[in-house]
Design an enzyme around this catalytic site. Structure first.
Site, PDB file in Angstrom:
ATOM      1  N   LYS A 211      -3.590 -17.529   5.008  1.00 61.27           N
ATOM      2  CA  LYS A 211      -2.807 -17.551   3.759  1.00 61.27           C
ATOM      3  C   LYS A 211      -1.596 -16.671   4.007  1.00 61.27           C
ATOM      4  O   LYS A 211      -1.621 -15.457   3.790  1.00 61.27           O
ATOM      5  CB  LYS A 211      -3.661 -17.017   2.613  1.00 61.27           C
TER       6      LYS A 211
ATOM      7  N   GLU B 175      -4.703  -3.522   6.895  1.00 62.65           N
ATOM      8  CA  GLU B 175      -3.519  -2.785   7.374  1.00 62.65           C
ATOM      9  C   GLU B 175      -2.565  -2.719   6.201  1.00 62.65           C
ATOM     10  O   GLU B 175      -2.001  -3.744   5.789  1.00 62.65           O
ATOM     11  CB  GLU B 175      -2.912  -3.485   8.590  1.00 62.65           C
TER      12      GLU B 175
ATOM     13  N   CYS C 143       6.232  -1.595   8.197  1.00 61.06           N
ATOM     14  CA  CYS C 143       5.292  -0.612   7.653  1.00 61.06           C
ATOM     15  C   CYS C 143       5.347   0.696   8.436  1.00 61.06           C
ATOM     16  O   CYS C 143       4.970   1.744   7.932  1.00 61.06           O
ATOM     17  CB  CYS C 143       3.885  -1.180   7.685  1.00 61.06           C
TER      18      CYS C 143
ATOM     19  N   GLU D 236       6.222   4.375  -1.048  1.00 62.13           N
ATOM     20  CA  GLU D 236       6.767   3.481  -0.024  1.00 62.13           C
ATOM     21  C   GLU D 236       7.875   2.623  -0.640  1.00 62.13           C
ATOM     22  O   GLU D 236       7.650   1.907  -1.616  1.00 62.13           O
ATOM     23  CB  GLU D 236       5.652   2.562   0.498  1.00 62.13           C
TER      24      GLU D 236
HETATM   25  P1  NAD Z   1       1.569  -7.861  -0.500  1.00 61.36           P
HETATM   26  O1  NAD Z   1       0.396  -6.967  -0.569  1.00 61.36           O
HETATM   27  O2  NAD Z   1       2.330  -8.121  -1.740  1.00 61.36           O
HETATM   28  O3  NAD Z   1       1.138  -9.294   0.050  1.00 61.36           O
HETATM   29  C1  NAD Z   1       0.495  -9.448   1.288  1.00 61.36           C
HETATM   30  C2  NAD Z   1      -0.311 -10.737   1.248  1.00 61.36           C
HETATM   31  O4  NAD Z   1      -1.380 -10.573   0.335  1.00 61.36           O
HETATM   32  C3  NAD Z   1       0.468 -11.958   0.769  1.00 61.36           C
HETATM   33  O5  NAD Z   1       0.064 -13.083   1.501  1.00 61.36           O
HETATM   34  C4  NAD Z   1       0.050 -12.078  -0.688  1.00 61.36           C
HETATM   35  O6  NAD Z   1       0.139 -13.373  -1.210  1.00 61.36           O
HETATM   36  C5  NAD Z   1      -1.403 -11.636  -0.593  1.00 61.36           C
HETATM   37  N1  NAD Z   1      -1.968 -11.108  -1.826  1.00 61.36           N
HETATM   38  C6  NAD Z   1      -1.354 -10.352  -2.764  1.00 61.36           C
HETATM   39  N2  NAD Z   1      -2.233 -10.044  -3.748  1.00 61.36           N
HETATM   40  C7  NAD Z   1      -3.407 -10.607  -3.418  1.00 61.36           C
HETATM   41  C8  NAD Z   1      -4.693 -10.656  -4.039  1.00 61.36           C
HETATM   42  N3  NAD Z   1      -4.927 -10.032  -5.190  1.00 61.36           N
HETATM   43  N4  NAD Z   1      -5.678 -11.333  -3.428  1.00 61.36           N
HETATM   44  C9  NAD Z   1      -5.459 -11.940  -2.244  1.00 61.36           C
HETATM   45  N5  NAD Z   1      -4.260 -11.952  -1.621  1.00 61.36           N
HETATM   46  C10 NAD Z   1      -3.248 -11.284  -2.196  1.00 61.36           C
HETATM   47  O7  NAD Z   1       2.480  -7.261   0.644  1.00 61.36           O
HETATM   48  P2  NAD Z   1       3.919  -7.757   1.087  1.00 61.36           P
HETATM   49  O8  NAD Z   1       4.865  -7.391  -0.008  1.00 61.36           O
HETATM   50  O9  NAD Z   1       3.837  -9.162   1.550  1.00 61.36           O
HETATM   51  O10 NAD Z   1       4.179  -6.851   2.384  1.00 61.36           O
HETATM   52  C11 NAD Z   1       4.681  -5.561   2.320  1.00 61.36           C
HETATM   53  C12 NAD Z   1       3.572  -4.544   2.349  1.00 61.36           C
HETATM   54  O11 NAD Z   1       2.745  -4.765   3.494  1.00 61.36           O
HETATM   55  C13 NAD Z   1       4.071  -3.123   2.488  1.00 61.36           C
HETATM   56  O12 NAD Z   1       3.299  -2.279   1.688  1.00 61.36           O
HETATM   57  C14 NAD Z   1       3.846  -2.803   3.959  1.00 61.36           C
HETATM   58  O13 NAD Z   1       3.714  -1.447   4.263  1.00 61.36           O
HETATM   59  C15 NAD Z   1       2.577  -3.541   4.200  1.00 61.36           C
HETATM   60  N6  NAD Z   1       2.418  -3.794   5.637  1.00 61.36           N
HETATM   61  C16 NAD Z   1       1.510  -3.057   6.336  1.00 61.36           C
HETATM   62  C17 NAD Z   1       1.368  -3.250   7.706  1.00 61.36           C
HETATM   63  C18 NAD Z   1       0.394  -2.445   8.528  1.00 61.36           C
HETATM   64  O14 NAD Z   1       0.193  -2.777   9.692  1.00 61.36           O
HETATM   65  N7  NAD Z   1      -0.216  -1.407   7.994  1.00 61.36           N
HETATM   66  C19 NAD Z   1       2.149  -4.200   8.354  1.00 61.36           C
HETATM   67  C20 NAD Z   1       3.090  -4.914   7.610  1.00 61.36           C
HETATM   68  C21 NAD Z   1       3.211  -4.707   6.242  1.00 61.36           C
HETATM   69  O1  6OD Z   2       2.573  -4.060  16.404  1.00 57.35           O
HETATM   70  C1  6OD Z   2       1.587  -4.384  15.735  1.00 57.35           C
HETATM   71  O2  6OD Z   2       0.539  -4.796  16.247  1.00 57.35           O
HETATM   72  C2  6OD Z   2       1.650  -4.279  14.270  1.00 57.35           C
HETATM   73  N1  6OD Z   2       0.526  -4.594  13.604  1.00 57.35           N
HETATM   74  C3  6OD Z   2       2.797  -3.897  13.664  1.00 57.35           C
HETATM   75  C4  6OD Z   2       2.929  -3.752  12.271  1.00 57.35           C
HETATM   76  C5  6OD Z   2       4.143  -3.593  11.724  1.00 57.35           C
HETATM   77  C6  6OD Z   2       4.305  -3.453  10.329  1.00 57.35           C
HETATM   78  O3  6OD Z   2       5.221  -3.850   9.671  1.00 57.35           O
END
Ligand code: NAD
Ligand code: 6OD
Length: 478
Positions: free
Chosen positions: A173, A249, A283, A382
């Site tokens: 998804k 993550e 992130c 964030e």
């Molecule tokens: P988001 O949480 O809004 O959405 C991520 C995914 O989850 C999307 O596919 C969304 O449709 C789905 N989703 C949202 N609510 C849901 C629910 N209740 N049930 C099931 N699925 C749901 O995040 P985003 O805005 O797409 O991405 C940005 C965020 O992701 C930032 O907080 C960023 O730090 C984080 N992020 C973390 C990492 C990491 O490795 N830790 C990597 C990339 C992004």
């Molecule tokens: O490099 C990776 O494996 C990883 N998960 C990076 C995440 C980046 C976040 O935006």
């Protein structure tokens, strides 16, 4: 107008109710494509297909599975230009970044896990001369893989590759804002010879939609989510009734700590990347910069000068450093953080506004904020945009306390040429990923993930396979 469909049991299909939503190009605000809006019905069909395919895929010899996944890596590499163009259209990120990072890493994710799985072993113990115990590793079953919009194909394949290599089947998804490269991945997976039903794709939204349906589905065994911390909390609650295995993550508010003995040239160039790469929508970005006081003025003036040189604009222009933010809603959210920071007494040193030379698209100048009060929103929340704060510090203990004063714990960067200090500070920082004198330098064998509210579990190398497999112990009486 292009229509992006779900991919279920080896076929592209629309939603049962025929609904579509618009996919917007953030660099122009124009509609790129219409995307099938999935819900419970599509998730259920996809899960049933994945369950049926699990019977054969889970038992296929590892070498054969590995060969198919390596073929998929080949195809991603062969389609580098096309995939990079699609990723840039969906996200607004510079094409140079899609070409150098996102798509090559997507191919490498498959190659890496396709090779790694061939060396997977387990434990065996002889219990004196009484018994022989050995563990057998099994795939878990059907996985729900939910990914964000910032590094769409890179982060989706970071899940899909170990999941399939271990013998699971999946329903992906992808984020609703970036559906295109996931759709192309499904097409390439079929071309690579992945059996029908092994990889399924359902487009749609998160809460009360396709994402929630996947998390709640009783026949999904595990959920891997990359997204916001608030999403992790909602998913954990929704997964409880069916007791799913979870890997999260989540968000970060990462400290970038600069000691006065740092190699300043290297530090400034890398800090430009760790602050503004991918429009700050990574992130791992080091959005809280702490600089030891003797270096503070020089650091700030050099970082400001270098930031003013960054070219913001058309992601397809090779000169562009910073592209468009993902959506108008996200741009407004980031601007809200800046406005409130100023209201709280902070000072914008560079940027802070939309570039005047760009009349459409969701652009923001790379922004440096100084004179921030402790515990104000801009240093605690964030932002996930091209916005950093810079604060001075006096002692090592003080900066460790400032760095750890957050409910996040994803990553940190430490700049020093003093090796003892590097080890000492790294040992005290509460973060899952710590870089010294570098940033986002990855080795896929290493544990990747967040402490505190930045995640649950670790991915990478063996850690991914711990999540995507389970063990049974066989005890044979001798
Ligand atoms: P988001 O949480 O809004 O959405 C991520 C995914 O989850 C999307 O596919 C969304 O449709 C789905 N989703 C949202 N609510 C849901 C629910 N209740 N049930 C099931 N699925 C749901 O995040 P985003 O805005 O797409 O991405 C940005 C965020 O992701 C930032 O907080 C960023 O730090 C984080 N992020 C973390 C990492 C990491 O490795 N830790 C990597 C990339 C992004
Ligand atoms: O490099 C990776 O494996 C990883 N998960 C990076 C995440 C980046 C976040 O935006």
């Amino acid at each position: 107008m292009d229509k992006l469909l779900h991919f279920i049991n080896g076929e592209f299909v629309p939603s049962e109710n025929g609904r579509f939503f618009e996919n917007i190009n953030p660099a122009t605000g124009e509609v790129l494509s219409l995307v099938a809006e999935g819900g419970r019905a599509e998730v259920d069909r996809a899960v049933r297909a994945a369950r049926a395919a699990f019977k054969t895929w889970g038992r296929m010899p590892v070498a054969k599975r590995s060969q198919i996944l390596n073929r998929l890596a080949d195809l991603i590499e062969q389609h580098l230009d096309e995939l990079a163009r699609l990723e840039t259209l969906d996200t607004g990120k510079p094409l140079s970044l899609s070409k150098s990072l996102d798509i090559p890493r997507a191919a490498y994710n498959f190659r890496f896990f396709a090779d790694y799985v061939k060396g997977l072993g387990t434990e065996a113990y002889a219990t004196d001369d009484i018994a022989l115990n050995y563990a057998v590793r099994h795939p878990v079953g059907v996985a729900g893989l939910i990914s964000p919009w910032n590094l769409p194909l890179l982060l989706l394949t970071w899940k899909v590759a170990p999941c399939l290599a271990a013998g699971n089947t999946c329903v992906m998804k992808p984020a609703e804002l970036t559906p295109t490269t996931a759709t192309k991945l499904a097409e390439l997976a079929k071309e690579a010879g992945l059996p029908d039903g092994v990889l399924n794709l359902v487009h749609g939204f998160g809460p009360d939609s396709a994402g929630a349906a996947l998390v709640e589905h009783p026949d999904v065994n595990l959920i891997s989510l990359t997204g916001e911390t608030t999403t992790g909390k909602a998913v954990m609650a929704a997964a409880a009734p069916t007791l799913k295995r979870l890997s999260f993550e989540l968000g970060g508010k990462n400290p970038n700590i600069v000691f006065a003995d740092a190699d300043l040239d290297d530090c400034i160039e890398t800090t430009i990347r760790s602050s503004f790469a991918n429009q700050g929508e990574v992130c791992l970005c080091g959005s809280r910069i702490y600089v030891e006081r003797p270096l503070y003025d020089e650091f700030v003036s050099r970082l400001a000068a270098r930031t003013r040189q960054l070219v913001v604009g058309d992601p397809f222009d090779p000169k562009t450093d910073v592209g468009a933010l993902i959506s108008e809603e996200h741009l407004l959210r980031v601007e809200g953080f800046i406005e409130r920071a100023v209201r709280d007494g902070a000072r914008i040193l560079v940027g802070g506004k939309r570039p005047s030379h760009l009349s459409r698209g969701y652009y923001l100048e790379p922004t440096i904020i100084v004179d921030v009060a402790p515990h104000c929103e801009i240093v605690e929340q964030e932002v996930f945009g091209p916005v950093v704060t810079v604060q001075p510090f006096d002692t090592e203990d003080e900066v460790v306390a400032m760095a750890n004063d957050t409910h996040y714990g994803l990553s940190a960067t430490i700049w020093t040429t003093n090796l003892k200090r590097a080890h000492r500070v790294a040992a005290q920082i509460e973060a899952g990923v710590i870089w010294v004198n570098t940033w986002f330098l990855r080795d896929l064998r290493t544990p990747f993930g967040g402490m505190k509210q930045s995640g649950i579990g670790r991915e990478g190398g063996m850690h991914s396979f711990e999540f995507y497999t389970e063990l049974s112990n066989v005890c044979i009486k001798l």
